[in-house]
Write a protein that holds these residues in place. Structure first.
Motif, PDB file in Angstrom:
ATOM      1  N   UNK A   1       0.869  -1.182   0.000  1.00  0.00           N
ATOM      2  CA  UNK A   1       0.000   0.000   0.000  1.00  0.00           C
ATOM      3  C   UNK A   1       0.900   1.224   0.000  1.00  0.00           C
TER       4      UNK A   1
ATOM      5  N   UNK B   1      -2.793   0.294  -4.219  1.00  0.00           N
ATOM      6  CA  UNK B   1      -2.341  -1.013  -3.745  1.00  0.00           C
ATOM      7  C   UNK B   1      -1.864  -1.837  -4.932  1.00  0.00           C
TER       8      UNK B   1
ATOM      9  N   UNK C   1      -6.722   1.225  -7.303  1.00  0.00           N
ATOM     10  CA  UNK C   1      -6.725   2.645  -6.911  1.00  0.00           C
ATOM     11  C   UNK C   1      -7.960   3.279  -7.508  1.00  0.00           C
ATOM     12  N   UNK C   2      -8.270   4.449  -7.043  1.00  0.00           N
ATOM     13  CA  UNK C   2      -9.463   5.162  -7.484  1.00  0.00           C
ATOM     14  C   UNK C   2      -9.107   6.047  -8.679  1.00  0.00           C
TER      15      UNK C   2
ATOM     16  N   UNK D   1      -3.856   7.079  -2.909  1.00  0.00           N
ATOM     17  CA  UNK D   1      -3.551   5.809  -2.243  1.00  0.00           C
ATOM     18  C   UNK D   1      -3.781   4.651  -3.213  1.00  0.00           C
TER      19      UNK D   1
END
Lengths: 125, 125
Positions: B79, B93, B110-111, B91
């Motif tokens: 992460x 992963x 991720x977004x 953020x």
């Protein structure tokens, strides 16, 4: 004497089991009163707000499949695939900090784009 | 004799170090020829396609900060928070499968919403 070195992982897995079963009370039993949760849409503070967040999400969740889980005594990280009403496959990660058997800090990482696309499709119908 | 039980984690951390330094050759040295990578935007197959994906991303990456890392002999999960040109904090992963010292399978979570919002802002300027 057996020394467990993955207490946070055990708590995170028990939390996950309750969550995947959509058992609200059992899920909340692992959440500290002053939990801080950072999700893609923003920060959720306190158990009461977190309960509301869970209630909303449980209406969407059809099934979750655990892909990977790691952790130690303080933190744990779970990767799972969510099947939800709007999105059939949404790989998601939770990173959990545990103190005295309760989850005090959560980071959720997932892609909001499929959820937003599904919402636009619903609006267009 | 010391028995290491986290070989995949060691490879993932070495990969991450090279990646965070934007050292393309060193990063690719950990990637198997037949790597399969599932990212939010879709699947990337093979080392050649993955190199192109890295080259594009390195143009955006300013800095990465490792937040958590776990793993065993087969898989690892990292992460980290990416500071990129369009998005100051993303953020993210990576979940890595390692065979014979090479990364054969990657899932990135991720977004994409902040990246898409930044792209819309740039278009509107």
């Amino acid at each position: 004497m057996i020394e467990h070195q993955d207490r946070a992982l055990q708590v995170a897995l028990e939390y996950y089991g309750a969550w995947a079963s959509k058992d609200l009370e059992q899920t909340m039993s692992f959440i500290a009163d002053d939990v801080v949760c950072d999700a893609p849409a923003g920060r959720i503070e306190g158990a009461r707000a977190y309960r509301g967040f869970l209630e909303s999400f449980f209406q969407l969740l059809e099934r979750a499949e655990l892909i990977a889980s790691f952790g130690d005594d303080e933190t744990a990280m779970l990767l799972y695939d969510n099947e939800t009403v709007p999105v059939p496959s949404a790989p998601s990660v939770g990173h959990f900090t545990v103190q005295d058997g309760k989850i005090t800090r959560i980071r959720f990482i997932f892609d909001r784009v499929p959820y937003e696309a599904a919402a636009r499709t619903r609006q267009a119908l």
